[in-house]
Design an enzyme around this catalytic site. Structure first.
Site, mmCIF file in Angstrom:
data_model
loop_
_atom_site.group_PDB
_atom_site.id
_atom_site.type_symbol
_atom_site.label_atom_id
_atom_site.label_comp_id
_atom_site.label_asym_id
_atom_site.label_seq_id
_atom_site.Cartn_x
_atom_site.Cartn_y
_atom_site.Cartn_z
ATOM 1 N N ARG A 180 21.948 94.900 36.004
ATOM 2 C CA ARG A 180 21.194 94.217 34.952
ATOM 3 C C ARG A 180 20.206 95.208 34.352
ATOM 4 O O ARG A 180 19.504 95.915 35.075
ATOM 5 C CB ARG A 180 20.457 93.037 35.583
ATOM 6 C CG ARG A 180 19.713 92.151 34.615
ATOM 7 C CD ARG A 180 18.908 91.114 35.394
ATOM 8 N NE ARG A 180 19.773 90.115 36.035
ATOM 9 C CZ ARG A 180 19.377 89.352 37.062
ATOM 10 N NH1 ARG A 180 18.159 89.472 37.569
ATOM 11 N NH2 ARG A 180 20.193 88.462 37.579
ATOM 12 N N CYS A 202 18.663 79.630 37.242
ATOM 13 C CA CYS A 202 18.756 80.760 36.310
ATOM 14 C C CYS A 202 18.856 80.326 34.845
ATOM 15 O O CYS A 202 18.368 81.019 33.961
ATOM 16 C CB CYS A 202 19.947 81.649 36.665
ATOM 17 S SG CYS A 202 19.649 82.606 38.151
ATOM 18 N N CYS A 238 28.721 85.201 41.692
ATOM 19 C CA CYS A 238 27.387 84.952 42.251
ATOM 20 C C CYS A 238 27.499 84.388 43.664
ATOM 21 O O CYS A 238 28.198 83.403 43.908
ATOM 22 C CB CYS A 238 26.609 83.986 41.373
ATOM 23 S SG CYS A 238 24.971 83.653 42.048
ATOM 24 N N CYS A 298 23.914 76.414 41.042
ATOM 25 C CA CYS A 298 23.108 76.132 42.233
ATOM 26 C C CYS A 298 21.724 75.690 41.765
ATOM 27 O O CYS A 298 21.438 75.743 40.567
ATOM 28 C CB CYS A 298 23.020 77.370 43.127
ATOM 29 S SG CYS A 298 21.792 78.577 42.594
ATOM 30 N N LYS A 346 10.323 87.181 43.564
ATOM 31 C CA LYS A 346 10.426 87.621 42.167
ATOM 32 C C LYS A 346 9.250 87.111 41.337
ATOM 33 O O LYS A 346 8.565 86.144 41.714
ATOM 34 C CB LYS A 346 11.734 87.142 41.560
ATOM 35 C CG LYS A 346 11.913 85.634 41.511
ATOM 36 C CD LYS A 346 13.319 85.314 41.018
ATOM 37 C CE LYS A 346 13.674 83.846 41.223
ATOM 38 N NZ LYS A 346 15.093 83.585 40.934
ATOM 39 N N ARG A 379 10.089 91.068 36.769
ATOM 40 C CA ARG A 379 11.423 91.213 36.181
ATOM 41 C C ARG A 379 11.308 91.538 34.692
ATOM 42 O O ARG A 379 10.229 91.818 34.189
ATOM 43 C CB ARG A 379 12.212 89.921 36.393
ATOM 44 C CG ARG A 379 12.314 89.479 37.858
ATOM 45 C CD ARG A 379 13.377 90.249 38.580
ATOM 46 N NE ARG A 379 13.626 89.758 39.933
ATOM 47 C CZ ARG A 379 14.528 88.822 40.253
ATOM 48 N NH1 ARG A 379 15.236 88.226 39.310
ATOM 49 N NH2 ARG A 379 14.733 88.469 41.511
ATOM 50 N N CYS A 384 24.602 79.554 33.675
ATOM 51 C CA CYS A 384 24.475 80.793 34.452
ATOM 52 C C CYS A 384 25.883 81.311 34.771
ATOM 53 O O CYS A 384 26.877 80.661 34.476
ATOM 54 C CB CYS A 384 23.680 80.546 35.723
ATOM 55 S SG CYS A 384 24.557 79.530 36.909
ATOM 56 N N LYS A 392 8.063 86.505 37.103
ATOM 57 C CA LYS A 392 8.615 86.473 35.743
ATOM 58 C C LYS A 392 7.507 86.330 34.710
ATOM 59 O O LYS A 392 6.643 85.476 34.842
ATOM 60 C CB LYS A 392 9.609 85.318 35.621
ATOM 61 C CG LYS A 392 10.785 85.476 36.577
ATOM 62 C CD LYS A 392 11.776 84.341 36.478
ATOM 63 C CE LYS A 392 13.028 84.668 37.302
ATOM 64 N NZ LYS A 392 14.027 83.588 37.186
#
Lengths: 609, 569
Positions: free
Chosen positions: B77, B478, B435, B474, B208, B146, B429, B210
Site C-alpha cells: 500500500r 475498512c 484478506c 469483517c 493504528k 497511516r 473492502c 488515522k
C-alpha cells in the site's frame, strides 16, 4: 541337449552331503526341467538364508579376487535398470545347475587385467541414452575399446545386448563390444542377440544357447560344481516381475499447483500382506494398461474388431485385451516400424530405415506412437499380424519415493503425467496415464520391487550425502531423507532441487520445509528455471556452491543424481568436473580422473532415465 | 502495591520492542528461498513498511493437499497524502501492477493505492520502482500514523492546495524516522549505532492511527471516523485554522460488547501553525496511555472512552502548554463524491470517474487499466483518489477535454454517467480471497448484491434515490460501514449482519438491524422498508433518516455527534 537333467550326471558331483543325502538329491532332481531346477535352487538358497546368523556379513562373490580358474565361465554384466543383472543371474544359475563353474561380475567390479586369461566370457550389457554404456560399465567398456586392451586369441565369447528400440542406437554397446572382442582376436561362440524392453522372448533362447555352448566348451573338464554363493541374507520375495502383487491404491494426489505446466502425481500404494520389502534407491515396477481411448483409436483406424480372438505364444485373448494389457501402443519400436513400412509400401519410411536415415529415424521413433504411424502411413493389418508384430507391453519402473521405515507397508511414487497434444490429438504415456487415472481406495495396480543396488545410501551413516534431483528425480531423495531421519544417521543431507516455477512446482515443498525445521535436511538449494529472465538450473546452483560441494566431497560425501539422462545428468557431470577442477586446483583431465574414482568408489551414483 | 498484577503486554508489543526499529529478521526472511512467506514475527513488522503478507484463501485447502505451502503473496500500500498522484507516478504504478502484482491497481478508502499478489522475490523490485517516482509505502499499515487523508476538492483549487500541503506536512511529521525501510527494500547503507524515533519511541503506537483533513461542506473523508480529524475553517478564501476532532474509529469485533465504532469528539479550534504540534501531542498522549495489553481495545477511541474526553483534553493541553479555542461552526452537506465533469474556479476541468470498489483492472468490456494508462500518458494535471474509492482526473485544460473524453468512452470508464446512485455511492473492502481477516465476500459480492437491490428499488420506483451502501468482509470497518445507510458486515461465507440508519453526511452511526442473514434474508429484510420508503418518505429525506424517523432502528442520543453552533453558510 535335453532340457531335463539326466540322473547319470549327478554321481560325478563331489558333494558335502554324504552318501545318503546325495542319493536323495539324485532322486529329487531326476527328470526335472531347467525351470524346476532353477526354482529349486532358489528355494534351497532361501532355506540357507534363513539359517544364516544375521551377523554373518553378506557374501560378496563378485568382489572376491579369485584367479580365473581354467575351465570356468566368466559372466560380465553392465546394467542401468537391473535387467542385465537379472539375466546374468539367471544365466549363472542355469550354468551352475548344469554343473559348470561360473564367475559372475558386475562390469565395474571385473578386474580387467584378467581378461587376457579368460577362456570363456559372456557379456550381458545394456545401452542407455544416446548409445552410452551403463554407468557401471564405463570403465570396462573404455578398457576394451582402448589401446591397452590385450590380444584375446585364447578367448571364446558371446554377447547379449539390451536396449530400447525406440532409440536409434539400439543395443549399440552390445554391438560395439561384440565387434571389438572379435577384433582383439577372440572367437565368437555364437551370434549376438539384442533384447528390446520386452527382453524375455530374445533373452530366454539366448541363455539356453549360452548354457549349451558353455557345456560343450567346458563340460568335459568341469565336473565340479561350486556352491552357489548367496548374494545377500534375504528370503526371495514371493511377488516379483513374473508374479506381480496386486496393490491397492491408497492415494493419488496431484502435487503441482494451479497453472503448472506439468501434472505431477504423488501415489501411495499398499503393500499390506505382500511381504514385499524395498530399500531406498529401489524402483517399483508397474504393469500398465494402455488408455482405452487409444485402444479404441487403433481398432477404429485399422477397422478391426476388438472381440476377435487372437493367439500369440500359445496365449489366446480377444484383440481388445491384447492391445490393452499385453502390447505396447505408446512406444513405437523399430521392428514394428520396419514391418509397417513394408506393409504400407511407403518409400519415405523405407528410406528412414536405411542406414543413412539415422537422425530422421530417431526423430520419428521419438515423436510417434503406434497410432500416429497408422494414421500417417495407412496400411492394412489383420488382427493376428498386428498382435504378432507389436512389442510386448513391458512394466515401467519408477524410483520409489518413500522409506519403509517411515511408511511401513506402503510404497510411494512421484510421477509426471505424460499427456500432450501431437498430430492434432491427445497423447498419453501408458503407465503415467494409467496410474494417474487410478482411484484411491478403489483401484488395484500390479507391482513388483526392482532392486537397485547401484543407488544405495552410504553404509556408513556418518557420511554426508549430496542429492541432485530436479523434477520427479527428487523421488528417491524423499526416500533417502526419510530413511536417514528414521535411522538417525548423523551425516548431513544436502538436496538440490529444480523445476520450472517455485509457486506451483516445488514438489513436496511442505515436507522439505518440515525436514529443514526438524534438522534432518541440512541444506537445500533450489533452481526454478522460469521464475526470472535468465534460466537457472540445478547445475548453476551446484557451481554457485562449488567450494562447499567440493569440501563435502573431499570430506567423504556420497553424491547422487536422479532424473533426466539426456540433458540434466551430463550438465551436472560437467558442473562437477568444473567444480573439482576449480576448487581442487586440478586440470580438466585430473578432474575427470577424480570424478571417475568417485564413481568407482560408488560415491558418485546415478539413477537417470 | 496493586492487587491485580499488571496485565501482560500483547505479543506484538514484544515483537516491536525487539525489532531494532522495525528491522526484525525481514532481510533474512526475504532471502529464504524455501518459502514464499516471511517469519511469523516479521509479518507484524512488515505492516509498518506498508505491506501485509496474504495468501490466496481460495487455494488454501487445495494446496495443502498438494503438499504445497499456501499461495503467499504480499499487498503493498502506498503512502499518498491526500490521494494526489502525478501522471508519471500513475504510469509507474501501472507498470508495477502489471509486472509484479496481479495486473490491477486497487484504490482504497484512505486514498492510497494497493498492489496485490506481489511475490516475496519481487518485493524489493516493486519498492524500488515506487522510489523511482518518489513514492513509498512507509507506515501505510502498522501501529503508526497511516495515510493522511484530505478532501480532494476539485472545485476550489486554492483551498485544496492549502489543505493538501497541510496533509503532506502531517504525513511527513508523523512518519517513523527509522531508516529500516531504506535498508531493507532499497539497499541503502545500514545505519551504524543508535537511531531515535522522536515521536513514537521504540514500540511505536499501541495500534493504528488515522488522520484526515476536510473542507466543509464536504465530508467525503468521514471525519468523525478518524482517530484525529481536522476540519478546515476557511473565511474569505483564507484558511484561518482547524477544528480538532479526536477518538473516532470504525473497528469492532463480533460478539464483543467492549468493542464498538465511535464518532470523534470535536474538542476545539487551532490556528494553522499549531497543526503539527497538536497532532504530535495527540499521538503522544495515545502513545503513553493507549492500551498495549489488548489490541482489540488499543485505539485512541477506547483511551478516550475509558478516561473521558475531559481528561484527554486536559492531558493534551498540559503537554501543549496552552488551551484550545472553542470550536468554530461548520456544516456538512454529504460524504459522497461529485461525479462527472466539474469546472474549477481556475477554469480547468475535473472529471470524477466511478470505479467499482476502487479496482482498476482490465475486464471484459471495461478496460480501466488500459484506459487510465492512456489518459496518464497525455494528462498534464494530476490524479486524485477520493475517499470513496473513486478517481478524479484533475486540472484538465479546456482544450484537452475532448481527448480525455474520447479515451473515457473508448475504455468503458463511463460508469459515472450510467450507473445507478446506489452503485455510484457504494463502497466495499477487498476481503476474500486475499484478506486474512475476511469472514465473507465484499468486493467480489458488491456487483451482485447491488444488481439485486437495484431491481428491488426499481420495482418501487426509487432507483434514483441516493442510498449509501457499504459492504465489508469483517467487522473491522475498512469501508467505514457503520456510517452507511445500509451496511452489510461479513459474518460467515454468504452471511452478513445488516446495519441501517446512517445518514449521508457521516455524522450518525447506524444500528444493527438483522444478524447473520443470507442473501435471501437481506432482500427480505429490505423489501418492506423500500416499499415504505417509497410511500412515506418526506421530501428530500434520505433512506437512513427515514429508517430512524420511522423507528425501524433506534437512534440513541449518544451516537449522534453534536455539532457546535448553528449551521453556518
Amino acid at each position: 541337449m535335453t532340457p531335463s537333467v539326466n540322473a547319470s550326471s549327478i554321481p560325478a558331483l563331489a558333494t558335502p552331503l554324504g552318501q545318503e543325502k546325495s542319493a536323495l538329491l539324485q532322486r529329487l532332481v531326476e527328470g526335472l526341467d531347467s525351470a524346476s531346477l532353477t526354482w529349486l535352487s532358489g528355494y534351497l538358497a532361501g532355506l540357507a538364508a534363513r539359517q544364516l546368523p544375521v551377523t554373518l556379513p553378506a557374501t560378496q562373490p563378485a568382489a572376491a579376487p579369485q584367479a580365473a580358474p581354467q575351465g570356468s565361465l566368466t559372466l560380465v554384466y553392465g546394467t542401468q535398470t537391473g535387467n542385465s543383472r537379472l539375466l546374468a543371474e539367471r544365466l549363472k544359475q542355469r550354468a551352475e545347475a548344469a554343473g559348470l563353474a561360473v564367475r559372475s561380475f558386475r562390469a565395474s567390479e571385473y578386474p580387467v587385467r584378467e581378461l587376457k586369461n579368460e577362456r570363456l566370457l559372456y557379456v550381458v550389457i545394456s545401452t542407455q541414452g544416446d548409445g552410452d554404456p551403463p554407468d557401471d560399465a564405463r570403465g570396462f567398456f573404455d578398457f576394451v575399446q582402448s589401446k591397452r586392451a590385450p590380444a584375446l586369441g585364447q578367448l571364446r565369447f558371446a554377447v547379449l545386448g539390451l536396449g530400447d528400440s525406440s532409440y536409434p542406437k539400439f543395443c549399440e554397446i552390445g554391438r560395439v563390444l561384440d565387434t571389438r572382442l572379435a577384433e582383439l582376436g577372440a572367437t565368437r561362440l555364437f551370434a549376438r542377440a539384442e533384447c528390446d524392453l520386452d527382453f524375455e522372448p530374445v533373452a530366454e533362447p539366448w541363455i539356453g544357447e549360452a548354457v549349451e555352448h558353455a557345456r560343450k566348451e567346458l563340460g568335459a573338464e568341469t565336473a565340479l560344481a561350486t556352491v552357489t554363493p548367496l548374494r545377500s541374507v534375504q528370503v526371495p520375495p514371493t511377488f516379483n516381475r513374473e508374479n506381480p502383487y496386486p496393490s491397492q491404491v491408497l492415494a493419488n494426489q496431484r502435487i503441482t499447483g494451479r497453472g503448472a505446466l506439468k501434472d505431477v502425481r504423488h501415489l501411495e500404494l499398499s503393500l499390506e500382506g505382500s511381504g514385499l520389502i524395498y530399500e531406498p534407491g529401489d524402483a517399483l515396477g508397474v504393469v500398465p494398461r494402455n488408455p482405452p481411448e487409444l485402444v479404441a483409436a487403433v481398432l477404429s483406424e485399422l477397422r478391426l474388431d476388438g472381440s476377435t480372438e487372437v493367439t500369440r505364444e500359445g496365449r489366446i485373448l480377444p484383440l481388445q485385451r491384447w492391445l490393452t494389457e499385453a502390447l505396447e501402443l505408446t512406444r513405437l519400436s523399430r521392428p514394428f516400424l520396419a514391418s509397417h513400412a513394408t506393409r504400407s509400401n511407403n518409400t519415405e519410411l523405407q528410406r528412414l530405415l536405411a542406414p543413412e536415415g539415422g537422425e530422421a529415424l530417431r526423430a520419428l521413433l521419438a515423436s510417434h506412437q503406434v497410432i500416429d504411424l497408422l494414421r500417417a502411413y495407412p496400411a492394412a493389418w489383420s488382427a493376428e499380424e498386428l498382435v504378432g508384430a507389436l512389442r510386448r507391453l513391458t512394466p515401467r519402473l519408477y524410483s520409489i519415493a518413500s522409506s519403509q521405515k517411515r511408511v511401513g507397508e506402503e510404497v510411494h511414487l512421484t510421477l509426471s503425467v505424460v499427456d500432450y497434444e501431437a498430430f492434432g490429438t491427445r497423447h498419453m504415456g501408458a503407465a503415467s496415464y494409467y496410474l494417474s487415472t487410478r482411484q484411491a481406495d478403489q483401484d488395484m495396480v500390479d507391482v513388483f520391487i526392482e532392486s537397485n543396488e547401484r543407488f544405495r545410501l552410504p553404509k556408513d551413516p556418518s557420511r554426508d550425502i549430496l542429492m541432485i534431483g530436479p523434477g520427479t528425480g527428487v523421488a528417491p531423495f524423499r526416500a533417502f531423507v526419510q530413511e536417514r531421519a528414521e535411522t538417525g544417521a548423523s551425516g548431513r543431507n544436502w538436496l538440490f532441487f529444480g523445476e520450472q516455477h517455485f509457486r506451483t512446482q516445488f514438489l513436496y515443498q511442505v515436507e522439505w520445509q518440515e525436514a529443514v525445521k526438524q534438522g534432518v535436511l541440512h541444506r537445500i538449494d533450489l533452481a526454478f528455471s522460469r521464475d526470472q529472465g535468465q534460466k537457472v538450473y540445478v547445475q548453476n546452483r551446484l557451481r554457485e556452491k562449488g567450494r562447499e560441494v567440493y569440501e563435502w566431497l573431499e570430506g567423504g560425501a556420497h553424491l547422487y543424481v536422479c532424473g533426466d539422462a539426456k540433458r540434466m545428468a551430463p550438465d551436472v557431470d560437467d558442473a562437477l568436473l568444473d567444480i573439482i577442477a576449480t576448487h581442487g586446483g586440478k586440470s580438466r583431465e585430473d578432474a575427470k580422473a577424480h570424478l571417475d574414482s568417485l564413481r568407482e568408489q560408488q560415491r558418485y551414483l546415478r539413477d537417470v532415465y | 502495591m496493586s492487587k491485580n498484577p499488571t496485565p501482560a503486554l500483547s505479543e506484538v508489543e514484544h515483537i516491536k520492542a525487539r525489532s531494532r526499529n522495525l528491522r526484525g529478521t525481514l532481510a533474512e526472511s526475504l532471502a529464504d528461498p524455501l518459502t514464499g512467506a516471511i517469519a511469523p514475527a516479521d509479518t507484524q513488522l512488515i505492516k509498518f513498511h506498508g505491506s501485509y503478507q496474504q495468501d490466496d484463501r481460495d487455494l488454501r485447502e487445495e494446496r495443502r493437499q498438494q503438499k504445497l505451502e499456501s499461495a503467499y503473496s504480499f499487498m503493498i500500500r502506498t503512502r499518498l497524502p491526500g490521494g494526489v498522484c502525478t501522471p508519471k507516478q500513475w504510469l509507474a504504478l501501472d507498470e508495477l501492477a502489471r509486472t509484479y502484482a496481479n495486473g490491477t491497481l486497487r484504490m482504497t478508502t484512505r486514498q492510497a493505492f494497493q498492489l496485490h499478489g506481489v511475490l516475496k522475490g519481487d518485493m524489493k523490485s516493486t519498492m524500488k520502482g515506487m522510489e523511482a517516482v518518489l513514492l513509498d509505502s512507509i507506515a501505510a499499515c502498522g501501529d503508526v500514523n497511516r495515510n493522511v487523508m484530505c478532501n480532494p476538492n476539485p472545485v476550489d483549487s486554492r483551498a485544496h492546495e492549502v489543505v493538501y500541503q497541510c496533509a503532506i506536512r502531517l504525513s511527513e511529521h508523523l512518519r517513523p524516522k527509522t531508516r529500516a525501510y531504506y535498508e531493507i527494500w532499497l539497499d541503502k547503507e545500514k545505519v551504524v549505532g543508535g537511531e531515535e524515533e522522536p515521536i513514537y519511541g521504540s514500540t511505536y503506537l499501541p495500534r493504528k492511527f488515522k488522520v484526515a483533513i476536510t473542507v466543509p461542506p464536504l465530508n467525503d473523508v468521514d471525519i468523525f471516523s478518524q482517530d484525529l480529524g481536522f476540519i478546515a475553517i476557511i473565511e474569505g478564501g483564507e484558511l484561518i485554522g482547524f477544528n480538532v476532532l479526536v477518538g473516532g474509529g470504525m473497528g469492532a469485533t463480533h460478539g464483543e460488547a467492549a468493542t464498538f465504532p465511535r464518532l470523534a469528539d470535536v474538542i476545539g479550534f487551532i490556528r494553522p501553525e499549531q497543526l503539527l504540534e497538536v497532532a504530535e501531542n495527540v499521538v503522544k498522549v495515545q502513545r503513553d496511555y493507549g492500551d498495549r495489553t489488548n489490541r482489540k481495545h488499543a485505539r485512541l477511541k477506547y483511551t478516550i472512552e475509558d478516561r473521558g474526553i475531559v481528561w484527554f483534553v486536559s492531558e493534551l493541553e498540559k503537554r501543549l502548554g496552552y488551551t484550545l479555542q472553542p470550536a468554530r461552526p461548520f456544516a456538512f452537506d454529504h460524504n459522497g463524491d461529485r461525479f462527472g465533469w466539474i469546472q474549477g474556479h481556475d477554469g480547468r476541468w475535473n472529471l470524477t470517474l466511478h470505479i467499482d470498489s476502487g479496482r482498476v483492472a482490465d475486464t471484459e468490456g471495461q478496460r480501466f487499466l488500459t484506459g487510465l494508462r492512456e489518459i496518464a500518458r497525455m494528462h498534464k494535471g494530476d490524479f486524485r483518489l477520493t475517499p470513496n474509492q473513486n478517481l478524479i482526473i484533475a486540472g484538465i485544460a479546456p482544450e484537452d477535454r475532448p481527448a480525455i473524453e474520447s479515451l473515457v468512452e473508448a475504455h468503458g470508464l463511463t460508469g459515472f454517467r450510467s450507473a445507478s446512485p446506489l452503485r455510484l455511492n457504494a463502497l466495499a473492502c477487498v476481503a476474500l480471497p486475499t484478506c486474512a481477516l475476511a469472514m465473507a465476500e465484499a468486493e467480489r459480492y458488491l456487483p451482485r448484491v447491488v444488481g439485486l437491490l437495484e431491481e428491488r428499488l426499481a420495482a418501487h420506483g426509487i432507483e434514483k434515490e441516493n442510498i449509501l451502501l457499504r459492504i465489508t468482509g469483517c467487522p473491522n470497518g475498512c469501508a467505514r460501514p457503520y456510517l452507511a445507510e445500509i451496511a452489510l458486515v461479513g459474518k460467515a461465507p454468504g452471511r452478513y449482519n445488516l446495519f441501517l440508519g446512517g445518514d449521508q453526511r457521516g455524522q450518525r452511526l447506524n444500528r444493527l438491524y438483522r444478524e447473520n442473514i443470507d442473501e435471501a434474508g437481506i432482500l427480505a429484510a429490505l423489501e418492506p422498508l423500500f416499499a415504505a420508503y417509497a410511500r412515506e418518505r418526506l421530501p428530500g429525506e434520505g433512506f437512513g433518516d427515514f429508517t430512524v424517523r420511522m423507528g425501524h432502528v433506534a437512534s440513541p442520543p449518544a451516537v449522534e455527534r453534536a455539532v457546535p453552533a448553528a449551521v453556518g453558510a
